[in-house]
Motif scaffolding. Structure first.
Motif, PDB file in Angstrom:
ATOM      1  N   HIS A  16       0.472   2.811   5.780  1.00 28.72           N
ATOM      2  CA  HIS A  16       0.958   1.644   6.508  1.00 28.72           C
ATOM      3  C   HIS A  16      -0.021   0.483   6.403  1.00 28.72           C
ATOM      4  O   HIS A  16       0.389  -0.689   6.319  1.00 28.72           O
ATOM      5  CB  HIS A  16       1.220   2.012   7.972  1.00 28.72           C
ATOM      6  CG  HIS A  16       2.442   2.846   8.172  1.00 28.72           C
ATOM      7  ND1 HIS A  16       3.716   2.315   8.200  1.00 28.72           N
ATOM      8  CD2 HIS A  16       2.602   4.182   8.319  1.00 28.72           C
ATOM      9  CE1 HIS A  16       4.606   3.278   8.372  1.00 28.72           C
ATOM     10  NE2 HIS A  16       3.960   4.428   8.444  1.00 28.72           N
ATOM     11  N   ASN A  17      -1.322   0.778   6.387  1.00 28.63           N
ATOM     12  CA  ASN A  17      -2.309  -0.276   6.151  1.00 28.63           C
ATOM     13  C   ASN A  17      -2.111  -0.902   4.770  1.00 28.63           C
ATOM     14  O   ASN A  17      -2.211  -2.120   4.603  1.00 28.63           O
ATOM     15  CB  ASN A  17      -3.730   0.294   6.262  1.00 28.63           C
ATOM     16  CG  ASN A  17      -4.104   0.669   7.683  1.00 28.63           C
ATOM     17  OD1 ASN A  17      -3.517   0.172   8.641  1.00 28.63           O
ATOM     18  ND2 ASN A  17      -5.084   1.555   7.814  1.00 28.63           N
ATOM     19  N   ALA A  18      -1.832  -0.039   3.780  1.00 22.27           N
ATOM     20  CA  ALA A  18      -1.601  -0.534   2.427  1.00 22.27           C
ATOM     21  C   ALA A  18      -0.369  -1.425   2.361  1.00 22.27           C
ATOM     22  O   ALA A  18      -0.366  -2.463   1.692  1.00 22.27           O
ATOM     23  CB  ALA A  18      -1.466   0.646   1.460  1.00 22.27           C
ATOM     24  N   VAL A  19       0.702  -1.034   3.060  1.00 19.17           N
ATOM     25  CA  VAL A  19       1.928  -1.844   3.066  1.00 19.17           C
ATOM     26  C   VAL A  19       1.666  -3.201   3.700  1.00 19.17           C
ATOM     27  O   VAL A  19       2.110  -4.238   3.191  1.00 19.17           O
ATOM     28  CB  VAL A  19       3.057  -1.105   3.809  1.00 19.17           C
ATOM     29  CG1 VAL A  19       4.255  -2.029   4.010  1.00 19.17           C
ATOM     30  CG2 VAL A  19       3.477   0.138   3.031  1.00 19.17           C
ATOM     31  N   ARG A  20       0.930  -3.223   4.793  1.00 21.30           N
ATOM     32  CA  ARG A  20       0.659  -4.499   5.463  1.00 21.30           C
ATOM     33  C   ARG A  20      -0.186  -5.416   4.589  1.00 21.30           C
ATOM     34  O   ARG A  20       0.072  -6.628   4.504  1.00 21.30           O
ATOM     35  CB  ARG A  20      -0.040  -4.235   6.805  1.00 21.30           C
ATOM     36  CG  ARG A  20       0.898  -3.674   7.872  1.00 21.30           C
ATOM     37  CD  ARG A  20       0.258  -3.709   9.236  1.00 21.30           C
ATOM     38  NE  ARG A  20      -0.808  -2.720   9.353  1.00 21.30           N
ATOM     39  CZ  ARG A  20      -0.623  -1.488   9.802  1.00 21.30           C
ATOM     40  NH1 ARG A  20       0.587  -1.077  10.144  1.00 21.30           N
ATOM     41  NH2 ARG A  20      -1.638  -0.650   9.893  1.00 21.30           N
ATOM     42  N   ARG A  21      -1.198  -4.860   3.929  1.00 15.69           N
ATOM     43  CA  ARG A  21      -2.021  -5.694   3.041  1.00 15.69           C
ATOM     44  C   ARG A  21      -1.210  -6.193   1.858  1.00 15.69           C
ATOM     45  O   ARG A  21      -1.296  -7.364   1.476  1.00 15.69           O
ATOM     46  CB  ARG A  21      -3.233  -4.888   2.563  1.00 15.69           C
ATOM     47  CG  ARG A  21      -4.085  -5.601   1.517  1.00 15.69           C
ATOM     48  CD  ARG A  21      -4.607  -6.935   2.008  1.00 15.69           C
ATOM     49  NE  ARG A  21      -5.570  -6.772   3.089  1.00 15.69           N
ATOM     50  CZ  ARG A  21      -6.082  -7.792   3.768  1.00 15.69           C
ATOM     51  NH1 ARG A  21      -5.696  -9.035   3.487  1.00 15.69           N
ATOM     52  NH2 ARG A  21      -6.950  -7.587   4.744  1.00 15.69           N
ATOM     53  N   ALA A  22      -0.426  -5.307   1.249  1.00 15.68           N
ATOM     54  CA  ALA A  22       0.407  -5.712   0.116  1.00 15.68           C
ATOM     55  C   ALA A  22       1.416  -6.774   0.520  1.00 15.68           C
ATOM     56  O   ALA A  22       1.731  -7.674  -0.268  1.00 15.68           O
ATOM     57  CB  ALA A  22       1.113  -4.493  -0.471  1.00 15.68           C
TER      58      ALA A  22
END
Length: 332
Positions: A16-22
């Motif tokens: 979920h952190n990766a999705v938010r950054r992307a």
């Protein structure tokens, strides 16, 4: 710079952190965002039969598609971007690698605080970093805003200039610090040969001045006057991590030479680069040499942009290339 961004997701907070950054990056570059989830093949006990296994697999795929679809709708609404989803069943490494060939940036979340989970997925992440032909952003911290401080470690290899220009183009509003770790290898040899201490000190200071001049030339070629440069003396991994803390960097940008084979026990990237990805407290952007913008010696813009086009798959023999030496080369 980025026209399409692929995010490998699962149910973990790291994903979920990766999705938010992307999502932030996709909104900034007006890029298409692709959310990919790979389900491991379902294995049921023999009495339930193959049909039951197929039904369960279909059910899991449908559930994953619905969950991913809701996440995609939320991201698209919040960031006003185009989001697509993909759910696959099979080997996660293979599916992520193949779909990444159609993207300009691969984003993955780093798993932490779970030794077993890290042992499985951490190894898989390292394999992706080794094989990827696109930049790979490893997201470690929860995302709240755009990057503000970027650290670019360099060993003055062919990747150095291009990595710096990429960092400037990717985060035009961030402060950038370029850093080199001066090796102690020759100094140790001089001590072993009983060279006088004052001569060793003069040698170290001379090497440091040479490195600072090379860093200044690199910054000048990048066409930016706001980049800070520094030289450390000692172990490159320790110094890089210390410099990241000193400047409070929220992103480290480093280049890696070539691709290598993804087999257990193989050397993935350079040893220092691999450990920076594993131990840094902030996000890390690892860029294979093939994805770096080519150096130009002519006049450049203040914040030049770089294009990452989609690359076609090469023959398998091109996967197996050895990486170059890690950070820490002497300046001579």
């Amino acid at each position: 710079m980025f026209r399409s961004i692929l995010v490998a997701v699962d149910s973990s907070p790291a994903a979920h952190n990766a999705v938010r950054r992307a999502s932030l990056l996709a909104a900034h570059f007006q890029a298409r965002l692709i959310l990919l989830q790979v389900l491991e093949p379902t294995r049921l006990t023999l009495p339930y039969g193959l049909f039951a296994a197929a039904v369960k697999a279909d059910s899991l795929v449908t559930r994953a598609q619905l969950t991913l679809g809701r996440l995609a709708a939320e991201v698209a609404r919040d960031h006003d971007i185009h989001v697509t989803v993909a759910v696959r069943v099979g080997n996660a490494l293979e599916h992520v690698f193949q779909l990444a060939l159609q993207a300009d940036l691969l984003v993955i979340g780093a798993k932490t605080r779970n030794p077993f989970h890290d042992g499985v997925f951490g190894r898989r992440m390292q394999q992706l970093l080794q094989l990827a032909r696109q930049p790979v952003l490893v997201v470690k911290a929860p995302t709240t805003a755009a990057y503000t401080q970027v650290l670019v470690p360099t060993d003055f290899s062919a990747c150095g200039d291009a990595s710096l220009r990429l960092a400037l183009g990717m985060v035009p509003d961030a402060s950038v610090d370029v850093f080199h770790a001066l090796s102690t290898h020759r100094e140790t040899k001089m001590r072993a040969a009983h060279v006088p201490a004052d001569a060793i000190l003069r040698y170290v200071e001379s090497s440091r001045e040479k490195c600072l001049r090379r860093l200044a030339a690199m910054v000048s070629r990048a066409g930016s006057q706001g980049v800070q440069s520094s030289v450390g003396h000692g172990d490159p991994l320790v110094l890089c991590l210390e410099r990241q803390k000193a400047v409070a960097a929220d992103l480290i940008v480093l280049g890696k030479e070539g691709q290598g084979q993804a087999v257990t026990g193989s050397s993935l990237m350079g040893s220092v680069a691999r450990q920076v990805v594993a131990k840094a407290r902030c996000d890390v952007l690892a860029i294979p040499r093939s994805a770096l913008p080519q150096r130009t010696d002519g006049p450049s813009a203040q914040r030049p942009s770089a294009h990452f086009g989609t690359q076609a798959a090469h023959d398998e023999k091109n996967w197996f290339r050895r990486s170059a030496a890690p950070m820490g080369a002497d300046c001579h």
